[in-house]
Motif scaffolding. Sequence first.
Motif, mmCIF file in Angstrom:
data_model
loop_
_atom_site.group_PDB
_atom_site.id
_atom_site.type_symbol
_atom_site.label_atom_id
_atom_site.label_comp_id
_atom_site.label_asym_id
_atom_site.label_seq_id
_atom_site.Cartn_x
_atom_site.Cartn_y
_atom_site.Cartn_z
ATOM 1 N N GLU A 1 12.111 -7.373 -10.298
ATOM 2 C CA GLU A 1 11.349 -6.741 -11.376
ATOM 3 C C GLU A 1 12.167 -6.634 -12.657
ATOM 4 O O GLU A 1 11.655 -6.879 -13.759
ATOM 5 N N ASN A 2 13.445 -6.283 -12.508
ATOM 6 C CA ASN A 2 14.260 -6.023 -13.689
ATOM 7 C C ASN A 2 15.009 -7.255 -14.198
ATOM 8 O O ASN A 2 15.199 -7.416 -15.403
ATOM 9 N N ASN A 3 15.425 -8.109 -13.257
ATOM 10 C CA ASN A 3 16.290 -9.224 -13.640
ATOM 11 C C ASN A 3 15.642 -10.593 -13.465
ATOM 12 O O ASN A 3 16.241 -11.605 -13.816
ATOM 13 N N GLY A 4 14.445 -10.613 -12.881
ATOM 14 C CA GLY A 4 13.767 -11.894 -12.682
ATOM 15 C C GLY A 4 14.371 -12.726 -11.571
ATOM 16 O O GLY A 4 14.090 -13.922 -11.463
ATOM 17 N N ALA A 5 15.209 -12.119 -10.733
ATOM 18 C CA ALA A 5 15.849 -12.821 -9.621
ATOM 19 C C ALA A 5 16.279 -11.781 -8.588
ATOM 20 O O ALA A 5 16.391 -10.586 -8.916
ATOM 21 N N PRO A 6 16.520 -12.193 -7.366
ATOM 22 C CA PRO A 6 16.884 -11.214 -6.327
ATOM 23 C C PRO A 6 18.271 -10.594 -6.507
ATOM 24 O O PRO A 6 18.590 -9.617 -5.838
ATOM 25 N N TRP A 7 19.080 -11.161 -7.414
ATOM 26 C CA TRP A 7 20.453 -10.710 -7.533
ATOM 27 C C TRP A 7 20.615 -9.657 -8.630
ATOM 28 O O TRP A 7 19.868 -9.631 -9.607
ATOM 29 N N GLN A 8 21.662 -8.853 -8.475
ATOM 30 C CA GLN A 8 21.856 -7.734 -9.388
ATOM 31 C C GLN A 8 22.685 -8.159 -10.609
ATOM 32 O O GLN A 8 23.733 -7.607 -10.904
ATOM 33 N N PHE A 9 22.195 -9.169 -11.288
ATOM 34 C CA PHE A 9 22.863 -9.656 -12.490
ATOM 35 C C PHE A 9 21.826 -9.830 -13.590
ATOM 36 O O PHE A 9 20.708 -10.261 -13.347
ATOM 37 N N SER A 10 22.233 -9.531 -14.795
ATOM 38 C CA SER A 10 21.350 -9.713 -15.946
ATOM 39 C C SER A 10 21.086 -11.203 -16.156
ATOM 40 O O SER A 10 21.971 -12.031 -15.929
ATOM 41 N N PRO A 11 19.876 -11.563 -16.581
ATOM 42 C CA PRO A 11 19.591 -12.987 -16.856
ATOM 43 C C PRO A 11 20.581 -13.603 -17.839
ATOM 44 O O PRO A 11 20.878 -14.787 -17.753
ATOM 45 N N GLU A 12 21.108 -12.775 -18.785
ATOM 46 C CA GLU A 12 22.052 -13.299 -19.770
ATOM 47 C C GLU A 12 23.376 -13.708 -19.127
ATOM 48 O O GLU A 12 24.120 -14.551 -19.658
ATOM 49 N N ASP A 13 23.685 -13.097 -17.985
ATOM 50 C CA ASP A 13 24.969 -13.393 -17.327
ATOM 51 C C ASP A 13 24.860 -14.451 -16.261
ATOM 52 O O ASP A 13 25.851 -14.771 -15.584
ATOM 53 N N ARG A 14 23.685 -15.058 -16.108
ATOM 54 C CA ARG A 14 23.444 -15.903 -14.956
ATOM 55 C C ARG A 14 24.260 -17.199 -14.988
ATOM 56 O O ARG A 14 24.566 -17.776 -13.956
ATOM 57 N N LEU A 15 24.612 -17.674 -16.185
ATOM 58 C CA LEU A 15 25.334 -18.938 -16.286
ATOM 59 C C LEU A 15 26.834 -18.760 -16.551
ATOM 60 O O LEU A 15 27.542 -19.727 -16.852
ATOM 61 N N LYS A 16 27.338 -17.552 -16.407
ATOM 62 C CA LYS A 16 28.748 -17.312 -16.681
ATOM 63 C C LYS A 16 29.669 -18.056 -15.721
ATOM 64 O O LYS A 16 30.811 -18.351 -16.042
ATOM 65 N N TRP A 17 29.126 -18.335 -14.522
ATOM 66 C CA TRP A 17 29.971 -19.031 -13.544
ATOM 67 C C TRP A 17 30.398 -20.405 -14.056
ATOM 68 O O TRP A 17 31.421 -20.946 -13.632
ATOM 69 N N THR A 18 29.616 -20.989 -14.999
ATOM 70 C CA THR A 18 29.968 -22.330 -15.502
ATOM 71 C C THR A 18 31.218 -22.299 -16.369
ATOM 72 O O THR A 18 31.823 -23.343 -16.629
ATOM 73 N N GLU B 1 0.823 -1.219 0.000
ATOM 74 C CA GLU B 1 0.000 0.000 0.000
ATOM 75 C C GLU B 1 0.856 1.267 0.000
ATOM 76 O O GLU B 1 0.493 2.254 -0.633
ATOM 77 N N GLU B 2 1.984 1.233 0.694
ATOM 78 C CA GLU B 2 2.798 2.445 0.834
ATOM 79 C C GLU B 2 4.162 2.321 0.165
ATOM 80 O O GLU B 2 4.914 3.290 0.136
ATOM 81 N N ALA B 3 4.492 1.122 -0.364
ATOM 82 C CA ALA B 3 5.804 0.893 -0.988
ATOM 83 C C ALA B 3 6.932 1.269 -0.036
ATOM 84 O O ALA B 3 7.944 1.858 -0.432
ATOM 85 N N VAL B 4 6.751 0.914 1.234
ATOM 86 C CA VAL B 4 7.747 1.224 2.265
ATOM 87 C C VAL B 4 8.392 -0.075 2.715
ATOM 88 O O VAL B 4 7.713 -1.016 3.127
ATOM 89 N N ALA B 5 9.713 -0.126 2.619
ATOM 90 C CA ALA B 5 10.456 -1.307 3.057
ATOM 91 C C ALA B 5 11.903 -0.897 3.303
ATOM 92 O O ALA B 5 12.362 0.133 2.793
ATOM 93 N N PRO B 6 12.658 -1.671 4.070
ATOM 94 C CA PRO B 6 14.088 -1.385 4.260
ATOM 95 C C PRO B 6 14.834 -1.366 2.927
ATOM 96 O O PRO B 6 14.414 -2.005 1.954
ATOM 97 N N ALA C 1 15.968 -3.018 -2.830
ATOM 98 C CA ALA C 1 16.919 -3.413 -3.874
ATOM 99 C C ALA C 1 16.559 -4.783 -4.429
ATOM 100 O O ALA C 1 16.629 -5.020 -5.649
ATOM 101 N N MET C 2 16.155 -5.698 -3.541
ATOM 102 C CA MET C 2 15.756 -7.033 -3.988
ATOM 103 C C MET C 2 14.509 -6.964 -4.869
ATOM 104 O O MET C 2 14.422 -7.628 -5.910
ATOM 105 N N PHE C 3 13.522 -6.138 -4.447
ATOM 106 C CA PHE C 3 12.308 -5.997 -5.255
ATOM 107 C C PHE C 3 12.650 -5.479 -6.663
ATOM 108 O O PHE C 3 12.113 -5.958 -7.671
ATOM 109 N N ALA C 4 13.548 -4.503 -6.721
ATOM 110 C CA ALA C 4 13.936 -3.927 -8.019
ATOM 111 C C ALA C 4 14.634 -4.977 -8.880
ATOM 112 O O ALA C 4 14.404 -5.058 -10.094
ATOM 113 N N ASN C 5 15.482 -5.783 -8.259
ATOM 114 C CA ASN C 5 16.175 -6.823 -9.014
ATOM 115 C C ASN C 5 15.201 -7.872 -9.558
ATOM 116 O O ASN C 5 15.347 -8.349 -10.682
#
Length: 419
Positions: free
Chosen positions: A401-418, A385-390, A395-399
Motif C-alpha cells: 500500500e505504501n511502497n508499491g512493493a512487498p518490501w520495506q523500501f521507498s520506491p525512490e531507493d529501489r535502484l540504489k543497489w545498482t 472482511e475482517e482484515a485478519v492475517a498473520p 506487514a507485506m500488505f502495508a508495504n
Amino acid sequence: MIKQFVFSLSLLITLAVFAWSVRRLWSFFRLTKPAYPIKNIAARISHTMNVAFGQSKIFRKPVIGFMHAIVFWGFLVITLGSIEIVVDGLTGSERSFVIIGWFYDFVIASGDVFALLIIAFIKIFLLRRMFMKIKRFSGVEMTPKANWDAQISLYFIGFLMVSLLAYNMGYVSNHPNGYDGVYPISATLVHLIGINFGWLQEPGWWIHILLIFCFANYLPYSKHFHVFLSIPNVFLANLAPLTKYPNLASITREVNLMLDPNAAYDDTIEVARFGVKDVQDVSWKNYMDSLSCTQCGRCTDVCPANITGKLLSPRKIFVDLRHRMNEIGPLAVNGKGDEKSLLRDYISEEELWACTTCNACAQECPIDISHPNLIMDMRRYLVMEEAVAPAGLNAMFANIENNGAPWQFSPEDRLKWTE
C-alpha cells in the motif's frame, strides 16, 4: 405373483426413501453459490475415463490401489447384473437379459469372478482398518463413528458378494442339464463340494437384492456416498491448472469499473460476501466435493504442513464442511440460523494459514477435489472482511500500500543497489 408384489413393494419403498434423501440434499445444494461453468464436454469425458473409470490416481499406491480398482470395476460389472435382477423381480422372469448373447456370458462370468476377488480384498481392507495402524486412517476428523461407518460399508459390500455367489451356486445346482450364462467360480464350487445348493437360489436372490436396496439408502448418510458421486465429481472437476485460483466476480467488476472511465456504477447489484465464512458461502462444487470425499486420507498423507506437525489436514476441511451443512442445512432451509459458522467453530485460522498452496492434496486426490480453492476462499474472508492475517502478511500488505512493493523500501531507493 406374490413374489412380484413383494418385490415391487420393496422397490417402491426403496425409491421413495432414496428420493427423500436426494430431495434433502438438493435443498442443501440450493443454499450454496454458483461455481464455474461446465464446458469442454469432450475433455471432461476423456478426463473421467482416465481418472474415474481408469482409476489412474489410485495406482500411485500400486498394491492397495490395484485392490481398490478391482473392487470398483467389479461393482460396475455387478451393477449390470443387479439391473437384470430388478427386471426379473418386476416381470417374474428368470435371467431376462440372456437374449444379448455373448456379452451376457461375459458380464455374468466377470461378475462371478469379481465377486470372489472382492470378498478377498474386503477382508484385507477390514484387517487393515482394524489391526494395522495406518497413519492416514487417523486424525481428529476420523471419529469412532467414521471408522465404524467404513467398516459397516465394507461388511455391506462383502455380504453383497457372498449373497451373489450363493444365488449363482443355487441357480447352477437347479439347472444340472444346462443354464444361461457362464459361472466359472460358482459352477466350480458346486462341482468341487459335490452338494446340491439349489435351496440357496431363492434366499440368495432375495438377500442380494434387499442388501442392494438397504445399501443404496445407507450411502447418502455414509462417507461411502462416493459410490454414487465419485464419477460425477470427476466429470464436473475444474479442468483449469491446479495453481489457477478463480477471481471474485465482485472484485473483477470493481477493477473493470476503475479501468473504464465511461463505466457507470450499478448500485442495484447486491454486494456479495468476500470469501467463505459459512456453508452458505461455498459453491455447489465445494459441497459436492464434501459429499464425494472418500476420506481415504491420501491428501493429508502428502500435505507438507501436516507432515511437519501443523494442524492442517486437507481431509478435515471437507469433512467439516459436510458436518456443518448437516448441522445448519435443516435450519437454513427454513430461514433459520444459529450462532456458529464453518470458520472458527469447525476450521481454525491456524489450519487455514498453515496451507502452503502447493496443491499436493489436489494432485493426489483420486476424485479431483481441490482443497486449496476452499482454503483460499476462507482466507479471502479473513483478509477482506475482517482484515485478519498473520503479522508477516500484514506487514507485506502495508508495504504494498505504501511502497508499491512487498518490501520495506521507498520506491525512490529501489535502484540504489545498482550503485
